[in-house]
Design a protein around this motif. Sequence first.
Motif, PDB file in Angstrom:
ATOM      1  N   GLN A   1      -1.246   1.967  41.532  1.00 47.44           N
ATOM      2  CA  GLN A   1      -0.815   3.360  41.629  1.00 47.44           C
ATOM      3  C   GLN A   1      -0.670   4.027  40.274  1.00 47.44           C
ATOM      4  O   GLN A   1      -0.498   5.232  40.205  1.00 47.44           O
ATOM      5  CB  GLN A   1       0.517   3.428  42.372  1.00 47.44           C
ATOM      6  N   ASN A   2      -0.728   3.248  39.219  1.00 47.60           N
ATOM      7  CA  ASN A   2      -0.544   3.829  37.890  1.00 47.60           C
ATOM      8  C   ASN A   2      -1.861   4.139  37.196  1.00 47.60           C
ATOM      9  O   ASN A   2      -1.884   4.517  36.046  1.00 47.60           O
ATOM     10  CB  ASN A   2       0.265   2.884  37.006  1.00 47.60           C
ATOM     11  N   ILE A   3      -2.952   3.931  37.936  1.00 43.94           N
ATOM     12  CA  ILE A   3      -4.265   4.167  37.361  1.00 43.94           C
ATOM     13  C   ILE A   3      -4.847   5.423  38.005  1.00 43.94           C
ATOM     14  O   ILE A   3      -4.639   5.672  39.189  1.00 43.94           O
ATOM     15  CB  ILE A   3      -5.184   2.959  37.632  1.00 43.94           C
TER      16      ILE A   3
ATOM     17  N   VAL B   1       3.684  15.040  42.799  1.00 45.70           N
ATOM     18  CA  VAL B   1       3.154  13.842  43.457  1.00 45.70           C
ATOM     19  C   VAL B   1       2.847  12.744  42.434  1.00 45.70           C
ATOM     20  O   VAL B   1       3.100  11.572  42.665  1.00 45.70           O
ATOM     21  CB  VAL B   1       1.877  14.185  44.265  1.00 45.70           C
ATOM     22  N   PHE B   2       2.313  13.148  41.286  1.00 52.54           N
ATOM     23  CA  PHE B   2       1.915  12.163  40.277  1.00 52.54           C
ATOM     24  C   PHE B   2       3.109  11.639  39.480  1.00 52.54           C
ATOM     25  O   PHE B   2       2.996  10.644  38.785  1.00 52.54           O
ATOM     26  CB  PHE B   2       0.906  12.761  39.292  1.00 52.54           C
ATOM     27  N   ASP B   3       4.232  12.342  39.567  1.00 54.49           N
ATOM     28  CA  ASP B   3       5.381  11.999  38.739  1.00 54.49           C
ATOM     29  C   ASP B   3       5.792  10.541  38.944  1.00 54.49           C
ATOM     30  O   ASP B   3       6.030  10.102  40.063  1.00 54.49           O
ATOM     31  CB  ASP B   3       6.544  12.939  39.086  1.00 54.49           C
ATOM     32  N   GLY B   4       5.853   9.801  37.867  1.00 57.89           N
ATOM     33  CA  GLY B   4       6.239   8.396  37.961  1.00 57.89           C
ATOM     34  C   GLY B   4       5.071   7.465  38.164  1.00 57.89           C
ATOM     35  O   GLY B   4       5.209   6.256  38.051  1.00 57.89           O
ATOM     36  N   PHE B   5       3.910   8.012  38.515  1.00 53.24           N
ATOM     37  CA  PHE B   5       2.746   7.143  38.702  1.00 53.24           C
ATOM     38  C   PHE B   5       1.767   7.296  37.545  1.00 53.24           C
ATOM     39  O   PHE B   5       1.655   6.418  36.707  1.00 53.24           O
ATOM     40  CB  PHE B   5       2.061   7.450  40.026  1.00 53.24           C
ATOM     41  N   ILE B   6       1.071   8.430  37.531  1.00 62.06           N
ATOM     42  CA  ILE B   6       0.144   8.624  36.417  1.00 62.06           C
ATOM     43  C   ILE B   6       0.607   9.824  35.585  1.00 62.06           C
ATOM     44  O   ILE B   6       1.392  10.637  36.046  1.00 62.06           O
ATOM     45  CB  ILE B   6      -1.306   8.833  36.899  1.00 62.06           C
ATOM     46  N   LYS B   7       0.101   9.879  34.355  1.00 62.17           N
ATOM     47  CA  LYS B   7       0.526  10.943  33.456  1.00 62.17           C
ATOM     48  C   LYS B   7      -0.363  12.156  33.610  1.00 62.17           C
ATOM     49  O   LYS B   7      -1.592  12.034  33.618  1.00 62.17           O
ATOM     50  CB  LYS B   7       0.438  10.456  32.005  1.00 62.17           C
ATOM     51  N   ILE B   8       0.234  13.296  33.752  1.00 61.74           N
ATOM     52  CA  ILE B   8      -0.537  14.538  33.820  1.00 61.74           C
ATOM     53  C   ILE B   8       0.041  15.537  32.829  1.00 61.74           C
ATOM     54  O   ILE B   8       1.248  15.708  32.733  1.00 61.74           O
ATOM     55  CB  ILE B   8      -0.564  15.100  35.266  1.00 61.74           C
ATOM     56  N   GLU B   9      -0.857  16.121  32.045  1.00 53.83           N
ATOM     57  CA  GLU B   9      -0.439  17.146  31.087  1.00 53.83           C
ATOM     58  C   GLU B   9      -1.314  18.360  31.332  1.00 53.83           C
ATOM     59  O   GLU B   9      -2.495  18.222  31.632  1.00 53.83           O
ATOM     60  CB  GLU B   9      -0.723  16.689  29.652  1.00 53.83           C
ATOM     61  N   SER B  10      -0.736  19.540  31.207  1.00 56.63           N
ATOM     62  CA  SER B  10      -1.579  20.723  31.342  1.00 56.63           C
ATOM     63  C   SER B  10      -1.145  21.765  30.330  1.00 56.63           C
ATOM     64  O   SER B  10       0.011  21.822  29.930  1.00 56.63           O
ATOM     65  CB  SER B  10      -1.498  21.284  32.754  1.00 56.63           C
ATOM     66  N   GLY B  11      -2.099  22.560  29.906  1.00 58.67           N
ATOM     67  CA  GLY B  11      -1.794  23.610  28.943  1.00 58.67           C
ATOM     68  C   GLY B  11      -2.722  24.791  29.133  1.00 58.67           C
ATOM     69  O   GLY B  11      -3.902  24.611  29.427  1.00 58.67           O
ATOM     70  N   LYS B  12      -2.160  26.002  28.986  1.00 54.32           N
ATOM     71  CA  LYS B  12      -2.989  27.210  29.111  1.00 54.32           C
ATOM     72  C   LYS B  12      -3.784  27.389  27.827  1.00 54.32           C
ATOM     73  O   LYS B  12      -3.309  27.056  26.749  1.00 54.32           O
ATOM     74  CB  LYS B  12      -2.113  28.434  29.337  1.00 54.32           C
ATOM     75  N   LYS B  13      -4.983  27.927  27.975  1.00 54.73           N
ATOM     76  CA  LYS B  13      -5.832  28.173  26.810  1.00 54.73           C
ATOM     77  C   LYS B  13      -6.431  29.568  26.907  1.00 54.73           C
ATOM     78  O   LYS B  13      -6.786  30.011  27.998  1.00 54.73           O
ATOM     79  CB  LYS B  13      -6.958  27.141  26.747  1.00 54.73           C
ATOM     80  N   GLU B  14      -6.522  30.222  25.751  1.00 53.90           N
ATOM     81  CA  GLU B  14      -7.111  31.557  25.717  1.00 53.90           C
ATOM     82  C   GLU B  14      -8.606  31.507  25.992  1.00 53.90           C
ATOM     83  O   GLU B  14      -9.162  32.369  26.648  1.00 53.90           O
ATOM     84  CB  GLU B  14      -6.889  32.169  24.317  1.00 53.90           C
TER      85      GLU B  14
END
Lengths: 246, 236
Positions: free
Chosen positions: B127-129, B205-218
């Motif tokens: 679940q961590n992959i 949903v992903f919290d605690g399993f896989i890492k998700i990062e997001s960022g806004k871009k111009e």
Amino acid sequence: MGQNRKITFILTTISAIIGVMLAVQLQSNLHPLQSESRSITELRKVLLQEQEKSKVLLADISKQEQLLSQYQESLDSVDSIGVMKEELSRAQKQAGLASVSGKGIIIQIEQDPILNEQWDAENLPLPDPSNLVLDVDLRWLTNELLANGAQVLSINNNRLLSNSSIRNVGEKIQVDTKTIRMPYEIKALGNPDTLISSMKLEGLEEFFRSVNMKVTIEERENLVIPAFNGTKHIQHMKPIKAKGDS
Amino acid sequence: MQIRKFHVYLTLVMFSTGFLMASSIELTQSTKKSRENENELQQEMSLNERIIAEREKNRSLEIQSLDRQRDISKIEEELAKHETDAAGLLANLEEARMLAGTVPAEGAGIVVTLRDNPSSNSQNVIQNIVHEQDIWRVVNELYAAGAEGVSVNDQRLVTSSSIRCVGPTVIVNGVKSAAPFVIKAVGDPDTLEAALHLPGGVVDVFDGFIKIESGKKENIQLPAFLGDAKVGKSVS
């Protein structure tokens, strides 16, 4: 005294040489030949991939050159607009904004009356709502079809575009903004034999039987897939035109 | 007496030099031997060279193709300036091309990165992959929130794109790539970002399993889809 100095001098020189030699040897041993951990098989695959890519690029370029010469050969603006219209219909076909036809398959997913009766007869509890076909199931199915060579897809005659979404909204499934209902009918253009055998291999029927659904797959010689019927406006995206971008 | 001492030193030094040289030769020979055989090494080298040459060629082809595209759009724009009919056509044409993914496109949007999470508390390593379902899930969510164009690890998603896991790699448009998975989406950045952070949404949903990062871009640039997607015959 003079003799002594000479000896020291010679010894220093020789020691220096040995020092350099030691250093060189150590360095070449610390950084051995950049060992390619990849096997020859792997390298061959990479090479094949690159060759495939260059073929594709060459085909792209020749198509672009053809279009370019068509534009240049058109004598007046009426001609040029004609070329542009042709190009538009090509682009729309590729984007999914025009109907297309070809060989393909139709996958029908419906509630299985026989399985339902069995269910009743055995007095099993009725399947709870969570045990129905979900958006993830349809996404899985479309992804498998595409991975096995399907070219164009529609779900209940809703053409899937590059940016179509399939998602549960409450208990219903929406494709883009259209709500779809059972039975689900997925049309796929592609080689029917490959598609059917790959769906068997992926265990499509067993998968949907577990949620009380019957799957039928039909082969079609001439399958028509409708154009996207809706509006999709592009507001945030624009083509890259600046020089030097790649 | 002095001379004898000198000889002793010299002998010692020469002796160690000889030893060094011998061991050095021995070492080089043994590393060569460890490479199974010379033949394989040569084959590998020539394969590597061919791959490099092919890549070089492809790069110049890509540039050539982009140049052609530019020439074409120049002609089209020129046409649109003079003819009112052509202006409307051009707008439709560009929209269709971008939707089909055949031209590189840019615009505001967000970048989402998915990573495996080996340090997760969850007992189940699987679940961590990051799996293909996780990538679709994000992509689907982005599309539902109005993303107009998406790329996964620099492969533009088109109507016929599939995303598949094979071992630790993911295949998109027939091209393999490994984690981290970078999903770029052009669309309204605020809406896209909000869609990911909905309660019960992917970030939850992903919290605690896989890492998700997001960022806004111009400005996000999406590459064009390479190749000829077969789409069947036109229906007249």
